[in-house]
Design a protein around this motif. Structure first.
Motif, PDB file in Angstrom:
ATOM      1  N   GLU A  13      26.629 -18.731  44.776  1.00 27.57           N
ATOM      2  CA  GLU A  13      28.354 -18.460  44.777  1.00 27.57           C
ATOM      3  C   GLU A  13      28.567 -18.286  43.356  1.00 27.57           C
ATOM      4  N   LEU A  14      27.491 -18.272  42.371  1.00 25.45           N
ATOM      5  CA  LEU A  14      27.635 -17.979  41.108  1.00 25.45           C
ATOM      6  C   LEU A  14      27.082 -16.638  40.627  1.00 25.45           C
ATOM      7  N   SER A  15      25.877 -16.307  41.246  1.00 23.75           N
ATOM      8  CA  SER A  15      25.261 -15.145  41.047  1.00 23.75           C
ATOM      9  C   SER A  15      25.735 -13.723  42.084  1.00 23.75           C
ATOM     10  N   GLY A  16      26.456 -14.386  43.012  1.00 22.29           N
ATOM     11  CA  GLY A  16      26.912 -13.239  44.020  1.00 22.29           C
ATOM     12  C   GLY A  16      25.946 -12.768  44.868  1.00 22.29           C
ATOM     13  N   LEU A  17      24.741 -13.375  45.068  1.00 21.06           N
ATOM     14  CA  LEU A  17      23.658 -13.320  46.000  1.00 21.06           C
ATOM     15  C   LEU A  17      23.990 -13.790  47.342  1.00 21.06           C
ATOM     16  N   GLN A  18      25.041 -13.297  47.910  1.00 17.73           N
ATOM     17  CA  GLN A  18      25.536 -13.860  49.232  1.00 17.73           C
ATOM     18  C   GLN A  18      25.220 -12.735  50.080  1.00 17.73           C
ATOM     19  N   LEU A  38      16.460 -12.033  30.397  1.00 16.27           N
ATOM     20  CA  LEU A  38      17.719 -11.445  29.839  1.00 16.27           C
ATOM     21  C   LEU A  38      18.235 -11.014  31.344  1.00 16.27           C
ATOM     22  N   LEU A  39      17.455 -10.239  31.794  1.00 17.43           N
ATOM     23  CA  LEU A  39      17.906  -8.997  33.063  1.00 17.43           C
ATOM     24  C   LEU A  39      18.259 -10.109  34.292  1.00 17.43           C
ATOM     25  N   LEU A  40      17.334 -10.871  34.493  1.00 16.13           N
ATOM     26  CA  LEU A  40      17.483 -11.896  35.421  1.00 16.13           C
ATOM     27  C   LEU A  40      18.696 -12.760  35.623  1.00 16.13           C
ATOM     28  N   LEU A  41      18.801 -13.108  34.275  1.00 15.06           N
ATOM     29  CA  LEU A  41      20.219 -13.981  34.009  1.00 15.06           C
ATOM     30  C   LEU A  41      21.381 -13.299  34.172  1.00 15.06           C
ATOM     31  N   SER A  42      21.392 -11.964  33.502  1.00 17.61           N
ATOM     32  CA  SER A  42      22.510 -11.175  33.738  1.00 17.61           C
ATOM     33  C   SER A  42      23.240 -10.895  35.150  1.00 17.61           C
ATOM     34  N   THR A  43      22.352 -11.387  36.222  1.00 19.49           N
ATOM     35  CA  THR A  43      22.794 -11.294  37.547  1.00 19.49           C
ATOM     36  C   THR A  43      24.089 -12.248  37.844  1.00 19.49           C
ATOM     37  N   PHE A  44      24.019 -13.244  36.985  1.00 25.94           N
ATOM     38  CA  PHE A  44      25.342 -14.323  36.864  1.00 25.94           C
ATOM     39  C   PHE A  44      26.380 -13.521  36.593  1.00 25.94           C
ATOM     40  N   ILE A  45      26.434 -12.348  35.545  1.00 24.68           N
ATOM     41  CA  ILE A  45      27.522 -11.707  35.154  1.00 24.68           C
ATOM     42  C   ILE A  45      27.650 -10.292  35.842  1.00 24.68           C
ATOM     43  N   ILE A  46      26.582  -9.570  36.169  1.00 24.16           N
ATOM     44  CA  ILE A  46      27.038  -8.401  36.925  1.00 24.16           C
ATOM     45  C   ILE A  46      26.587  -8.212  38.237  1.00 24.16           C
ATOM     46  N   GLY A  47      26.115  -9.157  38.670  1.00 24.27           N
ATOM     47  CA  GLY A  47      25.861  -9.351  40.281  1.00 24.27           C
ATOM     48  C   GLY A  47      24.660  -8.604  40.543  1.00 24.27           C
TER      49      GLY A  47
END
Lengths: 57, 277
Positions: free
Chosen positions: B37-42, A30-39
């Motif tokens: 581009e989706l995760s902000g890991l840029q 959940l924490l890793l996937l949360s990166t898509f939402i919270i960066g």
């Protein structure tokens, strides 16, 4: 006629036990996937918060 | 129910699901990395910050997945089918940086059978000055260095089957290289680095504290050979591995039975004490 009482359900097979036992990997997913939402910085903050919370258990 | 037919014990479905959760965590980390581009890991800093936290997080759970979850399987294989055990192992141990069967040998043949004796290179060792090494020194040397140095010797001595070693190493190399083929930097940051964390931080520290200070048992069997951790949350999330002394006394006992076995042993000891006095 004597009837044996049914065996109590195996507590190890309960959903609660499973969820508790798998708490750490489930939280990681959940924490890793949360990166898509919270960066990435949000991920870091959430993971540090989770680390501090689980230490209190 | 199909799972019940495949597994030796119904409780072991948790072992399978735990491992699949760990696989899902790695997949999630790779998805984040491969979709910047989706995760902000840029950019460098975003990636560096993510890796700095994701690697220990993945190492934490994959260390438990191998050192505790797969550990239980080495003593009590979870599947009825030998073929299924073999292939599940091949897809299990690489998630903590080990070829299948190698960790089984490391733990069962080296650690359990030679517990803290000179041949047990899995526990803390003495330094050249005769003192026991510190936890940090042990953690920094155990994986992969001590493993790489000792496994060839295990094979040469005939303790670890040469063919098994070769076949499993081949499968390991094939599977372990996949993330590197997808993205070499991702392979380093979100595969190799988490495995260093799993082995040196999670398992290294765990292994150290389980036996450090117990070496006196070799001279006096009244002393404990292992430490015991009774913390409920620890044991609830670690398949009862805290009951480590009980595990060494009853290595064939199923992980779910350890609390009851320990309770019975303590009860027997308590009943014995008045007789001894």
């Amino acid at each position: 006629m004597h009837v044996e009482p049914p065996d109590p359900a195996n507590p190890e097979l309960s959903t609660t036990r499973y969820l508790l036992r798998s708490l750490l990997p489930i939280a990681a997913v959940l924490l890793l996937l949360s990166t898509f939402i919270i960066g990435p910085f949000g991920f870091v903050a959430a993971t540090v918060a989770w680390w501090l919370v689980q230490r209190k258990f | 129910m199909p799972a019940a037919r495949l597994l030796v014990r119904a409780e072991d479905r948790h072992c399978v699901l735990y491992h699949l959760s760990v696989v899902a965590a790695f997949a999630a980390a790779w998805a984040v990395w491969l979709n910047p581009e989706l995760s902000g890991l840029q950019g460098f800093w975003h990636k560096a910050v993510f890796v700095l936290v994701a690697a220990p997080l993945l190492g934490w759970i994959s260390g438990i997945d191998l050192g505790v979850n797969h550990h239980n399987h080495t003593h009590r294989p979870i599947f009825r089918s030998r073929l299924l055990n073999t292939w599940f192992e091949r897809l299990w141990t690489p998630f903590a940086g080990w070829p299948a069967k190698y960790w089984t040998h490391y733990h069962v043949a080296v650690h359990h059978e030679r517990l803290m004796q000179p041949g047990d290179w899995t526990v803390r060792l003495r330094k050249p000055d005769g003192e026991y090494e510190s936890c940090l020194r042990y953690q920094l040397r155990i994986w992969p260095w001590r493993i790489l140095r000792n496994f060839p010797a295990e094979v040469r001595a005939g303790h670890f089957d040469r063919r098994t070693a070769a076949v499993e190493l081949l499968w390991f190399v094939a599977l372990y290289s996949i993330p590197f083929w997808i993205d070499p930097l991702m392979g380093l940051c979100l595969w190799l680095l988490p495995h260093w964390c799993a082995n040196c931080i999670t398992m290294g520290r765990g292994m150290y504290i389980q036996h450090a200070g117990c070496e006196g048992w070799l001279e006096d069997e009244q002393q404990p050979h292992s430490s015991t951790i009774l913390h409920p949350f620890f044991n609830a999330t670690m398949f009862n591995i805290g009951l480590h002394a009980t595990h060494h006394d009853f290595p064939g006992a199923h992980w779910s039975e350890l609390p009851e076995i320990r309770h019975q042993v303590e009860l027997a000891k308590a009943q014995q004490q008045p007789l001894d006095q």
